[in-house]
Design an enzyme around this catalytic site. Structure first.
Site, PDB file in Angstrom:
ATOM      1  N   LYS A 185       0.947  14.569   0.985  1.00 32.43           N
ATOM      2  CA  LYS A 185      -0.493  14.799   0.549  1.00 32.43           C
ATOM      3  C   LYS A 185      -0.736  16.287   0.422  1.00 32.43           C
ATOM      4  O   LYS A 185      -1.814  16.735  -0.125  1.00 32.43           O
ATOM      5  CB  LYS A 185      -1.638  14.125   1.635  1.00 32.43           C
TER       6      LYS A 185
ATOM      7  N   HIS B 231       0.758  -1.036  -0.089  1.00 34.50           N
ATOM      8  CA  HIS B 231      -0.004   0.062  -0.065  1.00 34.50           C
ATOM      9  C   HIS B 231       0.916   1.234  -0.062  1.00 34.50           C
ATOM     10  O   HIS B 231       0.315   2.415   0.135  1.00 34.50           O
ATOM     11  CB  HIS B 231      -0.884  -0.020   1.336  1.00 34.50           C
TER      12      HIS B 231
ATOM     13  N   LYS C 166     -14.403   8.135  -3.666  1.00 30.60           N
ATOM     14  CA  LYS C 166     -15.804   8.656  -2.766  1.00 30.60           C
ATOM     15  C   LYS C 166     -16.194  10.012  -3.426  1.00 30.60           C
ATOM     16  O   LYS C 166     -17.424  10.311  -3.412  1.00 30.60           O
ATOM     17  CB  LYS C 166     -15.545   8.555  -1.458  1.00 30.60           C
TER      18      LYS C 166
ATOM     19  N   LYS D 292      -8.612  13.691   4.457  1.00 26.74           N
ATOM     20  CA  LYS D 292      -7.879  12.616   4.387  1.00 26.74           C
ATOM     21  C   LYS D 292      -6.670  12.713   5.710  1.00 26.74           C
ATOM     22  O   LYS D 292      -6.686  13.969   6.338  1.00 26.74           O
ATOM     23  CB  LYS D 292      -7.059  12.413   3.265  1.00 26.74           C
ATOM     24  N   ARG D 293      -5.959  11.752   5.921  1.00 24.10           N
ATOM     25  CA  ARG D 293      -4.849  12.082   6.839  1.00 24.10           C
ATOM     26  C   ARG D 293      -3.984  13.127   6.639  1.00 24.10           C
ATOM     27  O   ARG D 293      -3.774  13.568   5.385  1.00 24.10           O
ATOM     28  CB  ARG D 293      -3.923  10.708   6.914  1.00 24.10           C
TER      29      ARG D 293
ATOM     30  N   THR E 103      -8.351   6.599  -2.144  1.00 21.84           N
ATOM     31  CA  THR E 103     -10.017   5.917  -2.082  1.00 21.84           C
ATOM     32  C   THR E 103     -10.743   7.188  -1.823  1.00 21.84           C
ATOM     33  O   THR E 103     -12.075   7.027  -2.566  1.00 21.84           O
ATOM     34  CB  THR E 103     -10.198   4.729  -1.156  1.00 21.84           C
TER      35      THR E 103
HETATM   36  C1  GPK Z   1      -1.076   3.066   3.154  1.00 17.58           C
HETATM   37  F1  GPK Z   1       1.184   1.990   3.639  1.00 17.58           F
HETATM   38  C2  GPK Z   1      -0.154   2.579   4.009  1.00 17.58           C
HETATM   39  C3  GPK Z   1      -0.590   2.674   5.357  1.00 17.58           C
HETATM   40  O1  GPK Z   1       0.159   2.306   6.229  1.00 17.58           O
HETATM   41  N1  GPK Z   1      -1.777   3.299   5.567  1.00 17.58           N
HETATM   42  C4  GPK Z   1      -2.535   3.653   4.443  1.00 17.58           C
HETATM   43  O2  GPK Z   1      -3.875   3.907   4.910  1.00 17.58           O
HETATM   44  C5  GPK Z   1      -3.156   4.041   2.432  1.00 17.58           C
HETATM   45  N2  GPK Z   1      -2.243   3.574   3.059  1.00 17.58           N
HETATM   46  C6  GPK Z   1      -2.443   4.680   0.751  1.00 17.58           C
HETATM   47  O3  GPK Z   1      -1.838   5.896   1.674  1.00 17.58           O
HETATM   48  C7  GPK Z   1      -3.588   5.117   0.099  1.00 17.58           C
HETATM   49  O4  GPK Z   1      -3.074   5.518  -1.098  1.00 17.58           O
HETATM   50  C8  GPK Z   1      -4.367   3.930  -0.348  1.00 17.58           C
HETATM   51  O5  GPK Z   1      -5.295   4.331  -1.100  1.00 17.58           O
HETATM   52  C9  GPK Z   1      -4.705   2.947   0.896  1.00 17.58           C
HETATM   53  O6  GPK Z   1      -3.800   2.765   1.587  1.00 17.58           O
HETATM   54  C10 GPK Z   1      -5.485   1.741   0.471  1.00 17.58           C
HETATM   55  O7  GPK Z   1      -4.778   0.958  -0.402  1.00 17.58           O
END
Ligand code: GPK
Length: 831
Positions: free
Chosen positions: A571, A374, A677, A565-566, A673
């Site tokens: 970001k 991810h 949405k 978002k976080r 994601t």
């Molecule tokens: C990716 F590596 C990580 C993590 O530790 N936490 C997290 O929420 C997110 N992510 C990505 O940053 C997003 O781009 C992605 O859409 C999401 O995971 C789901 O795949």
């Protein structure tokens, strides 16, 4: 009492249908019954919580019937089953979603109205399980929804954190964390299963002995023992009978804990150790894109993985099949590296505990697991310091060494003269103090590796996992993320959902591609009107919510420009702020300028230890304070920070957006994601060519997407060419003015030191290339404003966005996983 057999399955005795009936009258009866027998209340003295609990138990009863039938069906048919292993789940409030899945929203509303109660007020009372940080945990929840809706046999395994993600308060503009107490009122959705529990051992040392058959055996003389107890939550598919299982583990003290041996009669000491056992599942680590190295975090990972695998082995034993066929029964997905210790644990269970030989066990293990990556962020790639790993999991370290030895022997045959490559591939990083690289273990120990968007998968294979891509190109796959249209359209945006159903029929709820039928309506003035009405209602609702919460009056007619978002430097919430400050400067210099009114909203949590992210929150609030009380800005520009962003808040934010900010530095956001949405709710995106933005833009058409900035390759080249942000600052007067205003203390009551760390970083290093993208971003925002001035054009673009978002359903993503990675098929549960 014996169960009474009915055509629909096993129904326990009781008043007719009290626990199954779906009519308003039965629901009302059941609600009153639960209010009395579970809460011990009658309507006149019931509290909000009593009502919430009574209604939840009413709904749970109805789910349990389907749940039991689902388990029966799976038992009879013995299908291949998906086990989703994830340290995080962010399901959001359960009650409304379950009403939706059961198709009883209207009947429930009616039942409550008959009692003078308002369903929405009751729904609002639910405390959501915040058992995740952000995108990764929410993806796991969307996947659980789609698995059930597609009737795929699946179990989600994870941790029942007693304290989920912290609650965020804003004090004097700063983020303050308070602990999340989601279990305070009890949790009607879970079923505790004391009978489903497993011992988990840690520490100690190993003994290698030869048994009576001359076989080498390993005994693990552990130092500590815990127990994991299952807590099950039903996950109902939408419009189907399937109810799958989310099984979360809680750590407890093992009953047979031998305190005489360990504590020499120290009774109180022994009890204290028992209490300490519970700390394993106490709290979620609040880091998005996690940093590793914490002992408790490794314990959490091992704890839930060991319980889950032992549970899978128990289920497997009921099939009577030989253990070497374990992988024919289960497809286990590693949601990032967090559960990757599973590779070594399954080997240990099969070899040490069940006596399989290594090759057989390895065959089963490799065919069981697949790994989803991810993130490409180097600081988020988990690696465990060897001394820590050896101390907690001595037997697993031996197993990892053996896996690595065999793997590297193969690689040396393949690359006889390339020791540097061998060192790069190794599961062990030899840099002192040495580390176990979990992404390498996942890559070697599974049969597939996937990224979460096309660009991300490409970069994965050319950067962080390039050496693995060189040896196993076929192992790499792309699985672009998706989101569930049930929660994020039907529940979050009922007005728009009704409009869609009126135009297209209700097939889109389970086949999102059908939204394409909207294309023909994009220019229809009457339809456009209704579209704008639906949007305005959600904007007014959000405005009302915020006014109630913070006394912030915002105009629903203004352009709602939202980044939620976080909070993370990559970001680039602060790039958004540079634009806000630029608008502010423009309006200060030309108070009569004809700019459309904008409300810029931010939402998101910062990791408590991430100082720069917290400073960004402070800056957002500081800018908001100045802008919102400046009479020159009145009705033109407003800035709002929405506190405590979580799934529930998100559901009121996405539908209210006109503009979705997806502005990460290209190459850094794996997928995103939220981008999906927002767009699915009719917001237009301003974004970079990053993550899934690339595919969203392709899908909706470049004319319906506001693109700006460097692409991922250009970002790499920009850095390589000796990037000097200061030169850009000197050259662009608007940029300079915005930075100077922040640096000079204009938003800090004259304190020029407050935002210094942020400004210094931007001017000196600017790792995330804000200044490189600033001009393109601001110019692009001007194009946004132009488009907004033309409502017919804007609405057409919004309709086309929704029409073309079908691909981004998590149903599509899950169907691809099923076909390409898991090799599983639906197992229909009959009603
Ligand atoms: C990716 F590596 C990580 C993590 O530790 N936490 C997290 O929420 C997110 N992510 C990505 O940053 C997003 O781009 C992605 O859409 C999401 O995971 C789901 O795949």
């Amino acid at each position: 009492m014996p169960a009474r057999k009915q055509s629909s399955g096993t129904v326990p005795p009781g008043p007719e249908h009290t626990r199954t009936g779906l009519s308003a009258e039965t629901l009302r009866q059941a609600f009153l019954d639960n209010l009395f027998y579970i809460q011990g209340r009658f309507p006149e003295i019931a509290t909000d919580d009593d009502r919430y609990q009574a209604l939840s138990y009413t709904v749970r009863d109805r789910l349990l019937h389907r749940w039991v039938r689902t388990i029966q069906a799976y038992k009879e048919r013995d299908p291949r089953t998906v086990c989703y292993l994830s340290a995080e789940y962010l399901p959001g409030p359960h009650l409304a979603n379950n009403l939706l899945s059961l198709g009883i929203v209207d009947a429930t509303r009616e039942a409550l109205r008959g009692l003078g109660l308002d369903l929405d007020a009751i729904l609002d009372h639910e405390e959501e399980p915040g058992l995740g940080n952000g995108g990764l945990g929410r993806l796991a929840a969307c996947f659980m929804d789609s698995l059930a809706t597609l009737e795929i046999p699946a179990i989600g395994y994870g941790i029942r954190y007693e304290y989920g993600i912290f609650d965020q308060k804003i004090q004097d503009g700063w983020q303050v964390e308070t602990s999340d107490t989601w279990l305070h009122y009890g949790n009607p959705w879970e079923v505790r299963r004391p009978g489903i529990c497993y011992d988990v051992r840690i520490g100690g040392r190993t003994e290698h002995v030869t048994d009576e058959h001359g076989r080498l055996r390993v005994h693990w003389r552990h130092a500590d023992l815990f127990r994991g107890v299952a807590y099950d939550t039903p996950v109902a598919g939408y419009g189907v009978e399937t109810v799958n299982l989310l099984r979360l583990w809680r750590a407890e003290a093992a009953e047979d804990f031998d305190f005489t041996v360990f504590n020499q009669g120290d009774y109180v000491g022994a009890v204290m150790r028992k209490v300490r056992s519970e700390t394993i599942s106490k709290v979620l680590y609040p880091n998005d894109e996690a940093d590793s190295g914490k002992r408790l975090r490794l314990l959490q990972q091992y704890f839930f993985v060991s319980c889950s695998l032992q549970d899978m082995l128990r289920i497997f034993a009921t099939t009577g099949r030989p253990l070497a066929e374990f992988h024919a029964k289960f497809a286990a997905q590693l949601n990032d590296t967090h559960p990757t210790i599973a590779v070594a644990e399954l080997m240990r269970l099969l070899v040490d505990e069940h006596g399989l030989d290594w090759d057989e066990a390895w065959q089963a293990t490799r065919h069981t697991f697949a790994y989803t990556n991810h993130t490409l962020l180097p600081e988020a790639l988990e690696k465990w310091p060897l001394p820590l790993f050896a101390d907690v999991l001595p037997r697993h370290l031996e197993i990892v060494y053996e896996i690595n030895r065999r793997f590297l022997d193969d690689m040396r045959l393949r690359y006889p003269d390339d020791p540097a490559r061998i060192a790069r591939l190794s599961i062990i990083d030899e840099t002192p103090p040495k580390y176990v690289r979990m992404a390498h273990l996942a890559s070697v120990g599974g049969h597939a590796i996937n990224g979460v968007a096309a660009l991300h998968t490409r970069l994965l294979g050319t950067t962080v996992l390039k050496d693995f891509h060189d040896i196993w190109p076929d192992k790499f796959q792309n699985k672009t993320n998706g989101v569930t249209p049930r929660r994020f359209l039907m529940l979050a945006n009922p007005g728009l959902a009704d409009l869609l159903t009126e135009a297209l029929g209700d097939g889109w709820t389970r086949d999102l591609e059908r939204l394409r039928g909207l294309e023909g309506l994009a220019d229809d003035p009457a339809f456009q009107d209704r579209w704008r009405q639906a949007k305005l209602i959600r904007k007014a609702a959000l405005a009302e919510r915020l006014r109630a919460g913070q006394g912030n009056a915002i105009d629903p007619a203004s352009l709602f420009d939202i980044q939620a978002k976080r909070i993370h430097e990559y970001k680039r919430q602060h790039l958004n702020l540079l634009h806000v400050v630029t608008l502010y400067n423009r309006l200060k210099h030309a108070p009569d300028a004809d700019v459309p009114a904008r409300t810029v909203l931010f939402g998101g949590k910062a990791a408590p230890g991430y100082a720069m992210a917290k400073l960004i929150i402070k800056l957002i609030n500081a800018v908001a304070e100045v802008v919102n009380r400046d009479p020159d800005m009145r009705d033109r520009l407003k800035v709002v920070f929405v506190p405590d962003y979580n799934v529930k808040v998100a559901q009121s934010v996405y539908p209210a957006a006109d503009l979705s900010e997806q502005i990460s530095t290209a190459g850094m956001e794996a997928s995103g994601t939220g981008n999906m949405k927002f767009s699915l709710n009719g917001a237009l995106t301003i974004g970079t060519l990053d993550g899934a933005n690339v595919e969203i833009r392709e899908a909706v058409g470049p004319d319906n997407f506001f693109l700006f900035g460097l692409d991922a390759d250009e970002a790499v080249r920009t850095r390589a060419a000796g990037y000097r942000p200061y030169a850009l600052y000197e050259r662009d007067p608007e940029l300079r003015a915005a930075v100077d205003l922040i640096a000079g203390g204009h938003f800090a009551h004259g304190d020029a030191g407050l935002f210094r760390p942020l400004v210094d970083h931007l001017l000196g290093r600017d790792d995330y290339l804000l200044l490189a993208d600033y001009r393109a971003y601001v110019d692009c925002q001007d194009r946004v404003a132009d488009a907004w001035r033309d409502p017919a054009r804007w609405t057409r673009m919004a309709i086309l966005n929704v029409a073309r978002m079908g691909r981004f359903s998590s149903d599509r993503a899950i169907a691809e996983y099923c076909r390409d990675i898991w090799n599983v098929a639906p197992a229909r549960v009959d009603g």
